[in-house]
Design a protein around this motif. Sequence first.
Motif, PDB file in Angstrom:
ATOM      1  N   PHE A  72     -97.791  41.604  35.005  1.00 34.83           N
ATOM      2  CA  PHE A  72     -97.826  40.678  33.875  1.00 34.83           C
ATOM      3  C   PHE A  72     -96.522  39.895  33.750  1.00 34.83           C
ATOM      4  CE2 PHE A  72     -95.642  44.236  31.969  1.00 34.83           C
ATOM      5  CZ  PHE A  72     -94.771  43.665  31.046  1.00 34.83           C
ATOM      6  N   GLY A  73     -95.568  40.112  34.661  1.00 34.58           N
ATOM      7  CA  GLY A  73     -94.322  39.381  34.564  1.00 34.58           C
ATOM      8  C   GLY A  73     -93.517  39.417  35.840  1.00 34.58           C
ATOM      9  N   ARG A  74     -92.391  38.691  35.811  1.00 37.11           N
ATOM     10  CA  ARG A  74     -91.487  38.608  36.948  1.00 37.11           C
ATOM     11  C   ARG A  74     -90.054  38.722  36.436  1.00 37.11           C
ATOM     12  NH1 ARG A  74     -95.526  39.174  39.261  1.00 37.11           N
ATOM     13  NH2 ARG A  74     -96.521  37.928  40.905  1.00 37.11           N
ATOM     14  N   VAL A  75     -89.195  39.277  37.290  1.00 32.88           N
ATOM     15  CA  VAL A  75     -87.777  39.346  36.959  1.00 32.88           C
ATOM     16  C   VAL A  75     -87.175  37.947  37.104  1.00 32.88           C
ATOM     17  CG1 VAL A  75     -85.536  40.315  37.616  1.00 32.88           C
ATOM     18  CG2 VAL A  75     -87.590  41.744  37.681  1.00 32.88           C
ATOM     19  N   ILE A  76     -86.482  37.480  36.055  1.00 35.54           N
ATOM     20  CA  ILE A  76     -85.881  36.141  36.132  1.00 35.54           C
ATOM     21  C   ILE A  76     -84.346  36.193  36.090  1.00 35.54           C
ATOM     22  CG2 ILE A  76     -87.889  34.934  35.206  1.00 35.54           C
ATOM     23  CD1 ILE A  76     -86.609  34.961  32.477  1.00 35.54           C
ATOM     24  N   SER A  77     -83.765  37.335  35.708  1.00 33.13           N
ATOM     25  CA  SER A  77     -82.307  37.475  35.773  1.00 33.13           C
ATOM     26  C   SER A  77     -81.939  38.945  35.727  1.00 33.13           C
ATOM     27  CB  SER A  77     -81.614  36.723  34.626  1.00 33.13           C
ATOM     28  OG  SER A  77     -81.835  37.376  33.403  1.00 33.13           O
TER      29      SER A  77
ATOM     30  N   HIS B  99     -81.019  50.951  43.427  1.00 39.38           N
ATOM     31  CA  HIS B  99     -81.641  49.776  44.031  1.00 39.38           C
ATOM     32  C   HIS B  99     -81.956  48.773  42.934  1.00 39.38           C
ATOM     33  CE1 HIS B  99     -82.565  53.287  46.588  1.00 39.38           C
ATOM     34  NE2 HIS B  99     -82.400  52.455  47.611  1.00 39.38           N
ATOM     35  N   TYR B 100     -81.131  47.756  42.812  1.00 41.29           N
ATOM     36  CA  TYR B 100     -81.318  46.796  41.736  1.00 41.29           C
ATOM     37  C   TYR B 100     -82.445  45.830  42.074  1.00 41.29           C
ATOM     38  CZ  TYR B 100     -77.289  48.231  39.006  1.00 41.29           C
ATOM     39  OH  TYR B 100     -76.426  48.945  38.216  1.00 41.29           O
ATOM     40  N   PRO B 101     -83.159  45.378  41.031  1.00 36.93           N
ATOM     41  CA  PRO B 101     -84.235  44.419  41.280  1.00 36.93           C
ATOM     42  C   PRO B 101     -83.668  43.053  41.661  1.00 36.93           C
ATOM     43  CG  PRO B 101     -83.928  44.731  38.919  1.00 36.93           C
ATOM     44  CD  PRO B 101     -83.030  45.716  39.605  1.00 36.93           C
ATOM     45  N   THR B 102     -84.498  42.252  42.255  1.00 37.77           N
ATOM     46  CA  THR B 102     -84.116  40.883  42.619  1.00 37.77           C
ATOM     47  C   THR B 102     -85.018  39.906  41.866  1.00 37.77           C
ATOM     48  OG1 THR B 102     -85.609  40.917  44.525  1.00 37.77           O
ATOM     49  CG2 THR B 102     -83.324  41.571  44.899  1.00 37.77           C
ATOM     50  N   ILE B 103     -84.610  38.654  41.869  1.00 38.82           N
ATOM     51  CA  ILE B 103     -85.381  37.634  41.166  1.00 38.82           C
ATOM     52  C   ILE B 103     -86.789  37.549  41.776  1.00 38.82           C
ATOM     53  CG2 ILE B 103     -85.493  35.196  40.540  1.00 38.82           C
ATOM     54  CD1 ILE B 103     -83.186  36.749  39.280  1.00 38.82           C
ATOM     55  N   GLY B 104     -87.763  37.576  40.912  1.00 40.06           N
ATOM     56  CA  GLY B 104     -89.150  37.459  41.357  1.00 40.06           C
ATOM     57  C   GLY B 104     -89.873  38.760  41.548  1.00 40.06           C
TER      58      GLY B 104
ATOM     59  N   LEU C  83     -82.298  48.883  32.161  1.00 43.78           N
ATOM     60  CA  LEU C  83     -82.669  49.663  33.341  1.00 43.78           C
ATOM     61  C   LEU C  83     -82.209  51.108  33.134  1.00 43.78           C
ATOM     62  CD1 LEU C  83     -81.505  47.075  36.058  1.00 43.78           C
ATOM     63  CD2 LEU C  83     -83.700  47.217  34.861  1.00 43.78           C
ATOM     64  N   LEU C  84     -83.137  52.063  33.257  1.00 47.49           N
ATOM     65  CA  LEU C  84     -82.845  53.459  32.934  1.00 47.49           C
ATOM     66  C   LEU C  84     -82.768  54.368  34.148  1.00 47.49           C
ATOM     67  CD1 LEU C  84     -85.229  53.857  29.872  1.00 47.49           C
ATOM     68  CD2 LEU C  84     -82.830  53.218  29.873  1.00 47.49           C
ATOM     69  N   GLY C  85     -83.681  54.184  35.090  1.00 43.74           N
ATOM     70  CA  GLY C  85     -83.738  55.069  36.246  1.00 43.74           C
ATOM     71  C   GLY C  85     -84.734  54.545  37.253  1.00 43.74           C
ATOM     72  N   GLU C  86     -85.060  55.382  38.242  1.00 39.75           N
ATOM     73  CA  GLU C  86     -85.979  54.937  39.280  1.00 39.75           C
ATOM     74  C   GLU C  86     -86.775  56.109  39.837  1.00 39.75           C
ATOM     75  OE1 GLU C  86     -83.394  53.010  41.988  1.00 39.75           O
ATOM     76  OE2 GLU C  86     -82.204  54.790  42.420  1.00 39.75           O
ATOM     77  N   ILE C  87     -87.984  55.777  40.287  1.00 35.74           N
ATOM     78  CA  ILE C  87     -88.860  56.753  40.930  1.00 35.74           C
ATOM     79  C   ILE C  87     -88.771  56.518  42.428  1.00 35.74           C
ATOM     80  CG2 ILE C  87     -91.230  57.544  41.208  1.00 35.74           C
ATOM     81  CD1 ILE C  87     -91.756  56.731  38.336  1.00 35.74           C
ATOM     82  N   LEU C  88     -88.389  57.569  43.159  1.00 36.96           N
ATOM     83  CA  LEU C  88     -88.194  57.485  44.603  1.00 36.96           C
ATOM     84  C   LEU C  88     -89.162  58.406  45.313  1.00 36.96           C
ATOM     85  CD1 LEU C  88     -84.285  57.733  44.546  1.00 36.96           C
ATOM     86  CD2 LEU C  88     -85.628  55.634  44.803  1.00 36.96           C
TER      87      LEU C  88
ATOM     88  N   ILE D 127     -91.582  49.881  31.013  1.00 36.96           N
ATOM     89  CA  ILE D 127     -92.180  49.059  32.065  1.00 36.96           C
ATOM     90  C   ILE D 127     -91.661  49.545  33.404  1.00 36.96           C
ATOM     91  CG2 ILE D 127     -92.392  47.033  30.559  1.00 36.96           C
ATOM     92  CD1 ILE D 127     -89.931  45.892  32.070  1.00 36.96           C
ATOM     93  N   SER D 128     -92.321  49.123  34.459  1.00 40.42           N
ATOM     94  CA  SER D 128     -91.872  49.453  35.815  1.00 40.42           C
ATOM     95  C   SER D 128     -91.688  48.171  36.609  1.00 40.42           C
ATOM     96  CB  SER D 128     -92.877  50.386  36.509  1.00 40.42           C
ATOM     97  OG  SER D 128     -94.167  49.813  36.494  1.00 40.42           O
ATOM     98  N   ILE D 129     -90.591  48.108  37.339  1.00 42.67           N
ATOM     99  CA  ILE D 129     -90.274  46.956  38.197  1.00 42.67           C
ATOM    100  C   ILE D 129     -90.461  47.398  39.634  1.00 42.67           C
ATOM    101  CG2 ILE D 129     -88.513  45.278  38.843  1.00 42.67           C
ATOM    102  CD1 ILE D 129     -87.217  45.742  36.113  1.00 42.67           C
ATOM    103  N   ARG D 130     -91.387  46.730  40.342  1.00 37.40           N
ATOM    104  CA  ARG D 130     -91.726  47.141  41.704  1.00 37.40           C
ATOM    105  C   ARG D 130     -90.731  46.553  42.696  1.00 37.40           C
ATOM    106  NH1 ARG D 130     -95.233  50.982  39.985  1.00 37.40           N
ATOM    107  NH2 ARG D 130     -96.605  50.095  38.407  1.00 37.40           N
ATOM    108  N   CYS D 131     -89.963  47.433  43.337  1.00 39.51           N
ATOM    109  CA  CYS D 131     -89.043  47.030  44.394  1.00 39.51           C
ATOM    110  C   CYS D 131     -89.523  47.638  45.703  1.00 39.51           C
ATOM    111  CB  CYS D 131     -87.621  47.498  44.086  1.00 39.51           C
ATOM    112  SG  CYS D 131     -86.942  46.805  42.575  1.00 39.51           S
ATOM    113  N   PRO D 132     -89.111  47.110  46.831  1.00 40.24           N
ATOM    114  CA  PRO D 132     -89.583  47.647  48.122  1.00 40.24           C
ATOM    115  C   PRO D 132     -89.261  49.127  48.326  1.00 40.24           C
ATOM    116  CG  PRO D 132     -88.551  45.508  48.420  1.00 40.24           C
ATOM    117  CD  PRO D 132     -88.311  45.893  47.003  1.00 40.24           C
ATOM    118  N   SER D 133     -88.089  49.579  47.862  1.00 38.78           N
ATOM    119  CA  SER D 133     -87.667  50.950  48.147  1.00 38.78           C
ATOM    120  C   SER D 133     -87.786  51.887  46.951  1.00 38.78           C
ATOM    121  CB  SER D 133     -86.210  50.948  48.640  1.00 38.78           C
ATOM    122  OG  SER D 133     -85.380  50.281  47.702  1.00 38.78           O
ATOM    123  N   ALA D 134     -88.112  51.390  45.767  1.00 41.86           N
ATOM    124  CA  ALA D 134     -88.185  52.248  44.579  1.00 41.86           C
ATOM    125  C   ALA D 134     -88.941  51.518  43.479  1.00 41.86           C
ATOM    126  CB  ALA D 134     -86.783  52.625  44.093  1.00 41.86           C
TER     127      ALA D 134
END
Length: 590
Positions: free
Chosen positions: A6-11, A94-99, A75-80, A40-47
């Motif tokens: 439902f969204g994208r990282v913009i900054s 692993h920080y998120p990137t734009i988009g 940002l609180l933590g990550e699921i690996l 919420i969860s932010i989908r990154c390639p590694s986490a």
Amino acid sequence: MTVTSFGRVISVRGSQARVGILPTRQMTVSDIRATVGRFISIRCPSATIIAIITEVTSEDLSQAKEYVATASVDLLGEILGPAERPKFQRGVTHYPTIGDAVDMITSQELRTIYTPTAGDHIDIGALQQDTSVRACVNVEEMLSKHFAVLGSTGVGKSTGVSLLLNEILKARPNLRIFLLDVHNEYGRCFGEKALVLNPRNLKLPFWLFNFEEIVDVLFGGRPGVPEELDILAEVIPLAKGIYTQYQNSERIGLKRIDPKTVGYTVDTPVPYRLVDLINLIDERMGKLENRSSRIIYHKLISRIETVRNDPRYAFMFDNANVGGDTMAEVISHLFRLPANGRPMTVMQLAGFPAEVVDSVVSVVCRMAFDFGLWSDGVSPLLFVCEEAHRYASADRSIGFGPTRKAISRIAKEGRKYGVYLGLVTQRPAELDATIISQCNTLFTMRLANERDQSLLRSAVSDAAANLLSFVPSLGTREVLAFGEGVALPTRLRFKEVPLHQLPRSEATIATVRSVNAGHDMHFVSAVLERWRGATSSRDNSGGDGGVGSLGDRPSLGERPSLSASLDAPMLQPSLGLDPDRFSLLKKPLR
């Protein structure tokens, strides 16, 4: 589970990010409710990064017309790890990137975060976001690094304390718990697991008090007279030496004592007798020729005798002239060593004289820490302090200094010696900041005062300190849990507490009869008899009025004139008390 983004990282900035919320018709209305406090969860390639929404706005969208709103997230933590065995860890590597895609967190991901992985955990309620997910607390982390329960009156704070302590007793049956019960409301909450102490069945000999504490008792909480303090500081060590000589000599008074060879200080916890103390003062007064100087000694003797003969202080001065080293029995009784099926002590403070409460709390705190220190922490103890701001005020000019010092010592060093601290207060801003900063797990309920909220913001080190903006609007039994004991800063709701575990104030108020029913003159007379009896040494047996053993006196419930008052629940001080009175075995003089 497939979730439509439902969204994208913009900054991205440090531990915070901004998310643009997209319009979509594939999500239901409930799914798209991305509001403050939701995970919420932010989908990154590694986490998969877990974050919490702290702000949502539709302002300033002129440059991003594809979004219907933007949200600020922490940002609180990550699921690996693989999908079969995911693992949650605090912090972000692993920080998120734009988009990067942003989704509402799933129930499965919440369970991955909150399901206990190792160590003892207690179940205290359910998540506010998803009631199917249980909120658990790590007992070891919560106890060893201290905890605090904060909240205004009427939000369920006392019920929450009852819940936490009962769950801790289940998880750690060998842990001893000592609870300072300021308003006498916890006596019935722990059933047979707790021994309830009050002035009627407590024995706390006066010689266990150090110099500052005994001065506070003798002078009724007021500053001591310097001349009288000098006399006390001189004669107390001598009185201790005289008692030791009684114990070690076959013939009493055979040798005179040299003050330089006594070896005791005013704070050494060894017995002495009041009669020896008064005789030493009287002996010095007899050597004086100046009448004005003798008045000081006479006033000090009168002060000691007045407190000694006050029946409210019988728990301290009972058998004050008999002696007996009962320190082992007192500590065993207070701190449940051995527990004998009752690992918990509830000390009800409402019946103690107001002038002596601070000193009593100071003595108990100090002995709890010292016993842990000198036993190398082999028998862990949780010390829970209700209304903690009374005894460790942020204002150094208020309260009793030794009490603050004793509680502060437990907060700073107690975990090294197996003495843990639990603070309960409705005014955290009035509590010593050094002490509350040592509590690494906080259970925060509704707080309306701005000063209290400001202190919490400075005390909470988690990235989700923005959650504290919810504190004024929390419902009854709702809690914000922060710190080492919980996997994430969490908004949860305490689970229901059984009726028999409810604090007395909540369990009985609703069942008390109408104020117009049954309150006749006999009722008023019964109240007055109890009132006067608290400051009178007269008993039913027609004795001589001296201060006798509390165990020899008839209890209030045994007096015929009070039989009618048993119908009024709020007039039963013995409700829920241990019927077996504790009696100390006095060591006879040789």
